[in-house]
Structure formats: structure tokens, C-alpha cells
Design a protein around this motif. Structure first.
Motif, short mmCIF file in Angstrom:
data_model
loop_
_atom_site.label_atom_id
_atom_site.label_comp_id
_atom_site.label_asym_id
_atom_site.label_seq_id
_atom_site.Cartn_x
_atom_site.Cartn_y
_atom_site.Cartn_z
N GLN A 159 0.97 -1.30 0.07
CA GLN A 159 0.03 0.01 -0.11
C GLN A 159 1.03 1.37 0.00
OE1 GLN A 159 -3.08 0.00 2.91
NE2 GLN A 159 -3.17 2.15 2.92
N GLU A 160 1.82 1.16 0.75
CA GLU A 160 2.82 2.41 1.06
C GLU A 160 3.55 2.61 -0.43
OE1 GLU A 160 4.79 5.79 2.37
OE2 GLU A 160 3.20 4.75 3.04
N THR A 161 3.86 1.64 -0.96
CA THR A 161 4.52 1.73 -2.57
C THR A 161 3.57 2.33 -3.57
OG1 THR A 161 5.79 -0.30 -1.92
CG2 THR A 161 5.50 0.42 -4.32
N PHE A 162 2.36 2.18 -3.49
CA PHE A 162 1.64 2.58 -4.56
C PHE A 162 1.16 4.10 -3.90
CE2 PHE A 162 0.63 -1.49 -5.72
CZ PHE A 162 1.04 -1.56 -6.97
N VAL A 163 1.03 4.22 -2.79
CA VAL A 163 0.89 5.69 -2.17
C VAL A 163 2.03 6.63 -2.68
CG1 VAL A 163 0.62 7.18 -0.14
CG2 VAL A 163 -0.81 5.34 -0.45
N ARG A 164 3.42 6.16 -2.62
CA ARG A 164 4.25 6.83 -2.90
C ARG A 164 4.58 7.23 -4.51
NH1 ARG A 164 9.63 5.11 1.08
NH2 ARG A 164 8.50 5.32 3.17
N ALA A 165 4.08 6.03 -4.98
CA ALA A 165 4.20 6.17 -6.66
C ALA A 165 3.48 7.21 -6.98
CB ALA A 165 4.04 4.70 -7.30
N TRP A 166 2.18 7.10 -6.44
CA TRP A 166 0.94 7.95 -6.72
C TRP A 166 1.26 9.15 -6.53
CZ3 TRP A 166 -2.50 10.77 -3.52
CH2 TRP A 166 -3.72 11.29 -4.27
N ARG A 167 1.79 9.65 -5.38
CA ARG A 167 2.45 11.12 -5.07
C ARG A 167 3.47 11.69 -5.78
NH1 ARG A 167 2.02 10.22 1.43
NH2 ARG A 167 -0.02 10.50 1.93
N SER A 168 4.31 10.75 -6.20
CA SER A 168 5.46 11.15 -7.00
C SER A 168 5.19 10.76 -8.46
CB SER A 168 6.67 10.47 -6.46
OG SER A 168 6.73 9.07 -6.62
N TYR A 169 4.35 10.72 -9.07
CA TYR A 169 4.12 10.36 -10.45
C TYR A 169 4.71 11.50 -11.13
CZ TYR A 169 1.36 9.90 -14.84
OH TYR A 169 0.85 9.55 -16.07
N GLU A 170 4.61 12.72 -11.14
CA GLU A 170 5.30 13.70 -12.18
C GLU A 170 6.76 13.25 -11.85
OE1 GLU A 170 5.13 18.04 -11.21
OE2 GLU A 170 3.51 17.76 -12.57
N SER A 171 7.42 12.87 -10.91
CA SER A 171 8.70 12.66 -11.02
C SER A 171 9.32 11.31 -11.95
CB SER A 171 9.51 12.46 -9.51
OG SER A 171 9.08 11.35 -9.04
N PHE A 172 8.34 10.71 -12.18
CA PHE A 172 8.52 9.56 -13.03
C PHE A 172 9.03 9.84 -14.45
CE2 PHE A 172 7.35 5.89 -15.99
CZ PHE A 172 8.41 5.00 -15.35
N GLN A 173 10.47 9.74 -14.67
CA GLN A 173 11.01 10.24 -15.94
C GLN A 173 10.83 9.35 -17.32
OE1 GLN A 173 13.16 13.29 -16.03
NE2 GLN A 173 12.29 13.44 -13.84
N GLY A 174 10.58 8.04 -16.76
CA GLY A 174 10.48 7.07 -17.99
C GLY A 174 11.79 6.54 -18.33
N GLY A 175 12.98 6.90 -17.49
CA GLY A 175 14.06 5.93 -17.87
C GLY A 175 14.19 4.68 -17.78
N SER A 176 13.21 4.10 -17.05
CA SER A 176 13.20 2.74 -16.84
C SER A 176 11.86 2.59 -16.83
CB SER A 176 13.49 2.39 -15.40
OG SER A 176 12.87 2.97 -14.24
N SER A 177 11.21 1.35 -16.90
CA SER A 177 9.83 0.72 -17.11
C SER A 177 8.97 1.13 -15.73
CB SER A 177 9.86 -0.61 -17.41
OG SER A 177 10.15 -1.59 -16.39
#
Length: 169
Positions: free
Chosen positions: A44-62
Motif C-alpha cells: 500500500q505504501e509503495t502505491f501511495v508513494r508512486a501515486w504522489r510522485s507520479y510527476e517525477s517518473f522520468q520514464g528512464g526505466s519501465s
């Protein structure tokens, strides 16, 4: 100085992540932590962190690699926490009789008995099917270190599993 709030992921993206990656992340967290309840919290914490930092995902990895790295960090933080050090030892449950319906968990128990640094790379390599390069990137380690940890983990697992894999011969 004004702090800019990062934009969260749209609901449909978060739902897709949970649908596509949820089971794998939960298994990864369980194998890191060895406790179903903690694994569910970490997932749950993993998805919350990913959801909150969505904008920081650069697409450098999958997305899978990105989410797996977040989960690894969440689990690592949980293992380091003082709360985790105060957990009750439930090893006495190992002496209970095994029924015919229970699956053979010999490999799982062997992996869970490894020190965290070896268990981490085994889980990511064998269970999450990440390459050593991806694991190195996720954990912030040199690729050579990941390879050495995998080798040492295999060396530790081999005697623990000798009777298990020799049974069929």
C-alpha cells in the motif's frame, strides 16, 4: 520560498498499476519482510508513494522497474525501523504438524532465512525477474556488487536446499 506540490497520478493510472503490478509487488514485499501483514502495508505504501510522485517518473526505466524500486526502498526502511526490531518471534509455530493440503514451502523458508542483503537480490532476480543491471539501479549498487550478492546467496541456499532438490533423483 514557495514549495511546488508534485502532481499525483490520475486515478486510472493508479488503478492500472495496482491491477498490473499489485500481486507482484505484494509477493516481493512478503519475500523481503516475511510477514503478510507487513507486506500488505508495504505494498500500500509503495502505491501511495508512486501515486504522489507520479510527476517525477522520468520514464528512464519501465513502470515495473520504478515500482519495484519503490517497493524495495519501502521494505528496506521497514526492516531498519525500530518497530521491526521489537517484533515477537513466532518461530515456535514451525513445530506445528504439516497437513497434506499445505504446499511445500522449503524454498520460500530458505530464501526468508537469508540475510536481508542477499534476500533482496534473490527476490528481485528470481521472483520479480529483474536483470542484475535493473537491480543495481533500483538498489543504488554497482552491478558487480549485485552479482556477488547473488552468487553468495546461491552458495548459502545450496546446502539448505540440497535434500530438497536431490529428492527427485
Amino acid at each position: 520560498m514557495k514549495r511546488v506540490q508534485a502532481r499525483a497520478a490520475p486515478p486510472e493510472v493508479a488503478e492500472r498499476w495496482m491491477r498490473e503490478y499489485g500481486d507482484g509487488i505484494l509477493r516481493q514485499c512478503f519475500l523481503f519482510l516475511g510477514d503478510r501483514g507487513q507486506a500488505e502495508d508495504a505494498t500500500q505504501e509503495t502505491f501511495v508513494r508512486a501515486w504522489r510522485s507520479y510527476e517525477s517518473f522520468q520514464g528512464g526505466s519501465s513502470e515495473k522497474t520504478w515500482l519495484t524500486a519503490i517497493a524495495a526502498n519501502v521494505c528496506r526502511n521497514l526492516l531498519r525501523s525500530p518497530w521491526n526490531r521489537r517484533r515477537v518471534d513466532l518461530s515456535f509455530l514451525e513445530d506445528r504438524p504439516v497437513t497434506a493440503e499445505e504446499p511445500d514451502d522449503t524454498v520460500l523458508q530458505a530464501v526468508l532465512s537469508l540475510p536481508a542483503k542477499y534476500r533482496q537480490v534473490v527476490v528481485l532476480y528470481y521472483y520479480r525477474e529483474c536483470s542484475t543491471g535493473e537491480i543495481a539501479e533500483m538498489l543504488g549498487l554497482p552491478q558487480g556488487t549485485v552479482s556477488v550478492r547473488l552468487k553468495r546467496a546461491r552458495e548459502r541456499l545450496k546446502p539448505m536446499l540440497k535434500e530438497w532438490y536431490d529428492d527427485g533423483a
